[in-house]
Structures are given as structure tokens and as C-alpha cells.
Design an enzyme around this catalytic site. Structure first.
Site, PDB file in Angstrom:
ATOM      1  N   HIS A 122       0.823  -1.212   0.000  1.00  0.00           N
ATOM      2  CA  HIS A 122       0.000   0.000   0.000  1.00  0.00           C
ATOM      3  C   HIS A 122       0.855   1.259   0.000  1.00  0.00           C
ATOM      4  CE1 HIS A 122       0.832   0.624   4.318  1.00  0.00           C
ATOM      5  NE2 HIS A 122       0.751  -0.694   4.397  1.00  0.00           N
ATOM      6  N   ASP A 123       0.400   2.240  -0.766  1.00  0.00           N
ATOM      7  CA  ASP A 123       0.975   3.588  -0.797  1.00  0.00           C
ATOM      8  C   ASP A 123       2.375   3.645  -1.391  1.00  0.00           C
ATOM      9  OD1 ASP A 123      -1.263   4.977   0.751  1.00  0.00           O
ATOM     10  OD2 ASP A 123      -0.625   3.467   2.194  1.00  0.00           O
ATOM     11  N   GLY A 140       5.068  -1.001   2.619  1.00  0.00           N
ATOM     12  CA  GLY A 140       4.208   0.164   2.532  1.00  0.00           C
ATOM     13  C   GLY A 140       4.962   1.481   2.525  1.00  0.00           C
TER      14      GLY A 140
END
Length: 261
Positions: A122-123, A140
Site C-alpha cells: 500500500h501507498d 508500505g
């Protein structure tokens, strides 16, 4: 249904696929997916979530694109994955959507060569023209600059930034930020040299290469503190590499994980 979509594929009627998109056997595409012209989705791929994929990408078989983040604090919020144009994404890759801990978006640029079993958490933000070799894992919030090359079986710790034009060797354990233009490898990871091979391939002039070599010596070989080295790097302006000096100084100013030296 388009002739480019295999009859065994499951494509949600709400998905937005350009007319020239090709979808292979047994692929599954969800309702919030948008895919641009010329992109090919291989057999058994699953593309879900709020995922946007640009033009002329090639996704090989068995990849999982746009699944929810592997973040125990994620509460099911709607976040995104955005992929640019002309990327090659090989077998068994897993790209997750973002979280609201950052901007809610995992983002991949254009013209990247992403090999098998690569994981983008994520991200993550991946620039353009990068090479991520087999089994690279980005935790992440990792940011990877343009033209970076990350060797196979390397893992990058969450929140680490990898600068533009870097080369990370095989099985890199990347727990700190990697400065632009450098080659790093070993365990523990260390800066070995300037990535001159990459710079020459990209047409960097002799003057630019010379300034980058000087930055390397000041930051990584002089024994100076980082603050002292940054001041010395500032003094290199006007020698034909000001853009590269600014790239280095901006990177160092944004570094929060410490620097691989």
C-alpha cells in the site's frame, strides 16, 4: 462482449475497458477497474478495487492487481491503485491499493519492467523507467525514483526512499534511504560507487558524471558529517550538473529513514 475478451473471462459490466484491451482466459476484472487502449491482461489475472491502468501495458498470467492493502488497520476505506503506460508486469505480481495514512493511492509510473513475483504494498510510489527484478518486495509507503534498478530477491523496508538512477544489488536488505545515482550492495548494505553504467546508457554528459562523482566523494568517502557534505555539495553549483545537485539535495532533505552510506 468484445472479441478481444476470452469467453471464460469474467468482466464486470461496470468495468471500463477500451476497445483494444485484450483479456485472457479465466481473468477476473472488477466493477471499478478502468483499462486503457492496447493493454493486454493475461490468463488468470485478477484486477479488482478502484484500479486505473493506462495504455499499452502487458500483464502476464496469475497477477493480483488492486487487492485491498495488507494493513491490519485498514478499515475497508475505498482507496486506489493507478498504473501508467507501457509497463511490463510479469507473472504472479501483487499490487495493493493505498491507505489513508498517506494519499490513498498506490502509484506506478510508465515504461517500467517489473519481473515475476514482485510485491508493491500500500501507498508505494514507483516512478518511470525502473527495473524491479524477480521477487522484489516493496513494503508500505516505499518511494522509488525514475530509472532505479532493484536486484532480485531484494526487500525494501516501509517508508524507505530509493533515489533516481540507483542500482541495488542482488538480495539487498534495504532498511535506509538510498541516495540518487549510487550503486549499493552487500550485507549490511553500503554504497559502492556511482552508477556510471546506468548514467552513460542514459546519455549523461561527461560534465554531469564528473559532478556526480564529486558528490559521491563528498557524501560517502570524505568522512564528513552529512550536514558538512551537503554544504560542500552546494558549492559544486555552476559546473554543469546543477539539476543533479538539486536532485541530490532535495532527496537528502526529504530523507527520514537515515542514509545508506
Amino acid at each position: 462482449m468484445s472479441n478481444n475478451i476470452h469467453p471464460t473471462a469474467i468482466v464486470d459490466p461496470k468495468a471500463q475497458l477500451a476497445g483494444s484491451v485484450t483479456v485472457g482466459p479465466y481473468a477476473v476484472i472488477g466493477p471499478e477497474v478502468r483499462i486503457g487502449e492496447g493493454t493486454t491482461v493475461g490468463p488468470h489475472c485478477v484486477i479488482e478495487g478502484r484500479t486505473t491502468i493506462g495504455r499499452d501495458n502487458k500483464l502476464y498470467q496469475f497477477s493480483s492487481i488492486g487487492a485491498m492493502p495488507q494493513d491490519m488497520s485498514h478499515g475497508g476505506e475505498v482507496t486506489e491503485l493507478v498504473i501508467g503506460d507501457r509497463n511490463t508486469i510479469r507473472e504472479f505480481c501483487t499490487f495493493n491499493t493505498g491507505t489513508f495514512k498517506e494519499q490513498g493511492v498506490t502509484r506506478v509510473g510508465s515504461d517500467n519492467w517489473i519481473m515475476a513475483y514482485v510485491h508493491l504494498a500500500h501507498d508505494v510510489r514507483v516512478g518511470s523507467h525502473t527495473v524491479l527484478a524477480n521477487n522484489v518486495t516493496l513494503a508500505g509507503h516505499v518511494h522509488v525514483g525514475d530509472w532505479a534498478v532493484i536486484g532480485g530477491l531484494s526487500g525494501v523496508h516501509q517508508f524507505v526512499h530509493v533515489g533516481a538512477h540507483t542500482m541495488i544489488g542482488f538480495q539487498g536488505h534495504v532498511a535506509q534511504d538510498v541516495a540518487p545515482f549510487m550503486t549499493v550492495d552487500g550485507n549490511p548494505l553500503a554504497v559502492r560507487a556511482v552508477n556510471l553504467t546506468g548514467l552513460k546508457r542514459r546519455g549523461f554528459s561527461d560534465e554531469r558524471q564528473r559532478v556526480i562523482r564529486q558528490m559521491h566523494k563528498l557524501i560517502f568517502r570524505s568522512g564528513a558529517t552529512l550536514d558538512q557534505a551537503k554544504a560542500e555539495v552546494e558549492g559544486l553549483r555552476g559546473q554543469g550538473g546543477d539539476e543533479d545537485i538539486q536532485t541530490m539535495l532535495d532527496f537528502l532533505a526529504a530523507s527520514t529513514r537515515g542514509l545508506v552510506r
